[in-house]
Design a protein around this motif. Sequence first.
Motif, PDB file in Angstrom:
ATOM      1  N   ALA A 121       0.816  -1.219   0.000  1.00  0.00           N
ATOM      2  CA  ALA A 121       0.000   0.000   0.000  1.00  0.00           C
ATOM      3  C   ALA A 121       0.849   1.268   0.000  1.00  0.00           C
ATOM      4  N   LEU A 122       2.100   1.178   0.462  1.00  0.00           N
ATOM      5  CA  LEU A 122       2.903   2.392   0.670  1.00  0.00           C
ATOM      6  C   LEU A 122       2.932   3.344  -0.526  1.00  0.00           C
ATOM      7  N   PRO A 123       3.148   2.850  -1.762  1.00  0.00           N
ATOM      8  CA  PRO A 123       3.220   3.821  -2.875  1.00  0.00           C
ATOM      9  C   PRO A 123       1.906   4.527  -3.148  1.00  0.00           C
ATOM     10  N   LEU A 124       0.813   4.033  -2.581  1.00  0.00           N
ATOM     11  CA  LEU A 124      -0.500   4.634  -2.841  1.00  0.00           C
ATOM     12  C   LEU A 124      -0.896   5.619  -1.755  1.00  0.00           C
ATOM     13  N   LEU A 125      -0.051   5.784  -0.733  1.00  0.00           N
ATOM     14  CA  LEU A 125      -0.418   6.606   0.421  1.00  0.00           C
ATOM     15  C   LEU A 125       0.418   7.883   0.471  1.00  0.00           C
ATOM     16  N   PRO A 126      -0.177   8.989   0.936  1.00  0.00           N
ATOM     17  CA  PRO A 126       0.589  10.241   1.066  1.00  0.00           C
ATOM     18  C   PRO A 126       1.444  10.234   2.329  1.00  0.00           C
ATOM     19  N   ILE A 127       2.428   9.358   2.349  1.00  0.00           N
ATOM     20  CA  ILE A 127       3.185   9.136   3.585  1.00  0.00           C
ATOM     21  C   ILE A 127       4.633   9.618   3.464  1.00  0.00           C
ATOM     22  N   GLY A 128       5.031  10.141   2.290  1.00  0.00           N
ATOM     23  CA  GLY A 128       6.396  10.662   2.139  1.00  0.00           C
ATOM     24  C   GLY A 128       7.429   9.570   2.339  1.00  0.00           C
ATOM     25  N   THR A 129       8.501   9.925   3.040  1.00  0.00           N
ATOM     26  CA  THR A 129       9.577   8.951   3.260  1.00  0.00           C
ATOM     27  C   THR A 129       9.495   8.309   4.643  1.00  0.00           C
ATOM     28  N   ALA A 130       8.376   8.569   5.357  1.00  0.00           N
ATOM     29  CA  ALA A 130       8.297   8.123   6.758  1.00  0.00           C
ATOM     30  C   ALA A 130       8.336   6.609   6.903  1.00  0.00           C
ATOM     31  N   ALA A 131       7.990   5.875   5.849  1.00  0.00           N
ATOM     32  CA  ALA A 131       7.898   4.412   5.980  1.00  0.00           C
ATOM     33  C   ALA A 131       9.122   3.689   5.427  1.00  0.00           C
ATOM     34  N   VAL A 132      10.183   4.429   5.090  1.00  0.00           N
ATOM     35  CA  VAL A 132      11.391   3.767   4.596  1.00  0.00           C
ATOM     36  C   VAL A 132      11.934   2.732   5.598  1.00  0.00           C
ATOM     37  N   PRO A 133      11.886   3.013   6.917  1.00  0.00           N
ATOM     38  CA  PRO A 133      12.361   1.975   7.851  1.00  0.00           C
ATOM     39  C   PRO A 133      11.605   0.642   7.720  1.00  0.00           C
ATOM     40  N   LEU A 134      10.357   0.693   7.263  1.00  0.00           N
ATOM     41  CA  LEU A 134       9.613  -0.558   7.074  1.00  0.00           C
ATOM     42  C   LEU A 134      10.222  -1.374   5.929  1.00  0.00           C
ATOM     43  N   LEU A 135      10.626  -0.679   4.862  1.00  0.00           N
ATOM     44  CA  LEU A 135      11.284  -1.393   3.759  1.00  0.00           C
ATOM     45  C   LEU A 135      12.565  -2.055   4.260  1.00  0.00           C
ATOM     46  N   LEU A 136      13.330  -1.304   5.053  1.00  0.00           N
ATOM     47  CA  LEU A 136      14.606  -1.854   5.537  1.00  0.00           C
ATOM     48  C   LEU A 136      14.357  -3.067   6.424  1.00  0.00           C
ATOM     49  N   ASP A 137      13.272  -3.015   7.216  1.00  0.00           N
ATOM     50  CA  ASP A 137      12.917  -4.167   8.056  1.00  0.00           C
ATOM     51  C   ASP A 137      12.570  -5.366   7.178  1.00  0.00           C
ATOM     52  N   ALA A 138      11.743  -5.126   6.163  1.00  0.00           N
ATOM     53  CA  ALA A 138      11.313  -6.234   5.287  1.00  0.00           C
ATOM     54  C   ALA A 138      12.512  -6.831   4.556  1.00  0.00           C
ATOM     55  N   LEU A 139      13.436  -5.977   4.150  1.00  0.00           N
ATOM     56  CA  LEU A 139      14.604  -6.464   3.395  1.00  0.00           C
ATOM     57  C   LEU A 139      15.584  -7.218   4.289  1.00  0.00           C
ATOM     58  N   ARG A 140      15.434  -7.049   5.603  1.00  0.00           N
ATOM     59  CA  ARG A 140      16.260  -7.797   6.546  1.00  0.00           C
ATOM     60  C   ARG A 140      15.769  -9.247   6.683  1.00  0.00           C
ATOM     61  N   THR A 141      14.513  -9.514   6.318  1.00  0.00           N
ATOM     62  CA  THR A 141      13.964 -10.866   6.480  1.00  0.00           C
ATOM     63  C   THR A 141      14.434 -11.759   5.336  1.00  0.00           C
ATOM     64  N   ASN A 142      14.133 -13.051   5.476  1.00  0.00           N
ATOM     65  CA  ASN A 142      14.360 -13.983   4.364  1.00  0.00           C
ATOM     66  C   ASN A 142      13.034 -14.456   3.789  1.00  0.00           C
ATOM     67  N   ASP A 143      11.982 -13.704   4.047  1.00  0.00           N
ATOM     68  CA  ASP A 143      10.645 -14.091   3.616  1.00  0.00           C
ATOM     69  C   ASP A 143      10.397 -13.523   2.213  1.00  0.00           C
ATOM     70  N   ALA A 144      10.305 -14.418   1.235  1.00  0.00           N
ATOM     71  CA  ALA A 144      10.197 -13.988  -0.165  1.00  0.00           C
ATOM     72  C   ALA A 144       8.994 -13.073  -0.401  1.00  0.00           C
ATOM     73  N   ARG A 145       7.909 -13.298   0.354  1.00  0.00           N
ATOM     74  CA  ARG A 145       6.712 -12.478   0.153  1.00  0.00           C
ATOM     75  C   ARG A 145       6.980 -11.031   0.548  1.00  0.00           C
ATOM     76  N   LEU A 146       7.766 -10.849   1.624  1.00  0.00           N
ATOM     77  CA  LEU A 146       8.054  -9.494   2.103  1.00  0.00           C
ATOM     78  C   LEU A 146       9.123  -8.827   1.243  1.00  0.00           C
ATOM     79  N   LEU A 147      10.123  -9.599   0.835  1.00  0.00           N
ATOM     80  CA  LEU A 147      11.170  -9.033  -0.021  1.00  0.00           C
ATOM     81  C   LEU A 147      10.547  -8.482  -1.298  1.00  0.00           C
ATOM     82  N   ALA A 148       9.670  -9.283  -1.900  1.00  0.00           N
ATOM     83  CA  ALA A 148       9.055  -8.858  -3.156  1.00  0.00           C
ATOM     84  C   ALA A 148       8.217  -7.603  -2.946  1.00  0.00           C
ATOM     85  N   ALA A 149       7.431  -7.589  -1.869  1.00  0.00           N
ATOM     86  CA  ALA A 149       6.532  -6.450  -1.649  1.00  0.00           C
ATOM     87  C   ALA A 149       7.311  -5.176  -1.329  1.00  0.00           C
ATOM     88  N   ALA A 150       8.537  -5.328  -0.808  1.00  0.00           N
ATOM     89  CA  ALA A 150       9.335  -4.150  -0.449  1.00  0.00           C
ATOM     90  C   ALA A 150       9.965  -3.494  -1.676  1.00  0.00           C
TER      91      ALA A 150
END
Lengths: 225, 288
Positions: A121-150
């Motif tokens: 949902a992030l690219p569809l929301l007026p949230i600016g750069t505030a959610a970048v830490p969420l991407l970094l969290d997702a990219l830290r996982t080994n879960d393919a579903r989260l990596l792809a969505a990030a």
Amino acid sequence: MNRPVEPSVKPPMRSSGTPPVQASDESIERLRDAFQGAPQEAWLDGAVEAVAGRPGSIARSFAAAGRRAGRAPLAGVPGWSADEAARALLLAALPHDRLTPETLDLYRYGDADEKRAVLKALPLLPIGTAAVPLLLDALRTNDARLLAAALGPYARHLDQAAWRQAVLKCVFTGVPLNAVDRLDERADAELAAMLAAFAEEREAAGRPMPQDAEALLRRLTSEET
Amino acid sequence: MRIFDPHIHMTSRTTDDYARMAAAGVLAVVEPSFWLGQPRTNPGSFTDYFDSLLGWEPYRAAQFGVVHHATIALNPKEAGDPRCVPVLDLLPRYLDKDRVVAVGEIGYDSMTPEEDDAFERQLALAVEHDLPALVHTPHRDKARGTRRTLELVAASGIDPGRVAVDHLNEVTVGLVSGTGCWMGFSIYPETKMSPPRMVEILRRHGTERVLVNSAADWGVSDPLLTLETANAMLAAGFDEDDVDRVMWRNPVEFYAQSGRLDLTGLTAAEPSFAEPTFAGSSIKRGGE
């Protein structure tokens, strides 16, 4: 686990295991239209209205979205399931001053499906750069579903070094590269060097390089010459 | 043979275990949240653990064709630690999640007033979130602990058919059998219950409302003791339907009461897993 779960062991039971997330430029309006006349529409309308008036109510409706809106692919919106779309609509209904804190919280306390829905949902929301830490969290996982969505359109906020590492991690863990938004546009000589080194390691180990990564490497190196 | 292990701590097990379990027919598991051996010191330690039970662990299980669900709670061993008790306020958020099929493990360890309080509050949360409850009975002073457990369950107002009282043995099974609660048995290599003793209990009490689990964790334990118990049942003259009831249909019936048990991955691969008793109701994905 220090090592990725090799996707070659056995394909995951759920279709979301190797997600065909095409990076897309969907809009909140298109997601909403897809529910027009659907049986889940009444629940969704009620939950969206509640979130607009009482933002705290999103904690429960967001968790329940899979059970209430279903998890089938959403008709007319490729790459989105009904629960993901419903969750995006709930986030979009938040009053502006609550959008960032609630989004960070929903990700923090989300199960894997909820986290994935937030990322999509992030690219569809007026949230600016505030959610970048969420991407970094997702990219830290080994879960393919989260990596792809990030690695959808919101990944434009990732700096180039983090983005390259993320792409390489996709290759390493078997996430198809069509999950990566603007792949060819952002891919650079440094990524080519990293892919070439990876290909060399794979060759030494007698293991195949994923075809999409090989193709990308070919495109990058042929441009250079 | 198909086996549903209703109580196993997969976080503590290796991928080798998953591979052996899948090969042996253990295709569905429920992982109750519990103590890690090393005491936790803050609520954040619990939430990271809950996240793992609802994120990484089911993902890991799926790589081997095993369907994973969880139960969430403040466990009895840490319910008396004031550093941990604030996690009770964070539980409602987790009890709403898709793959949470019960509140648990709750119950007694040392039967202190603090444990009474956490137990009582979490039974109320089970009622509020429309979830069954998985209740651990203490290893020390077990008979008295089981009696006190049943008193507290009765006083809470939860439907006894939505409560599993776990880690029972020959001495405590009789206390539970007439209450309407489900009876759980943990088969361990050395302690708790062995396959031959389990078979004897099944002979005396029948297969109704009985749950058999390995409770395998970081201690001396074996995730295949459910299979060994199933084979011991067959050797003792139980038929395949009895085994299927104890090892599959009973746990499915108990946890399906949550409305969140999702076995569609398995039923797609093997249509016979869709039991007529449950098809069309709560085990269906997306079922209300």
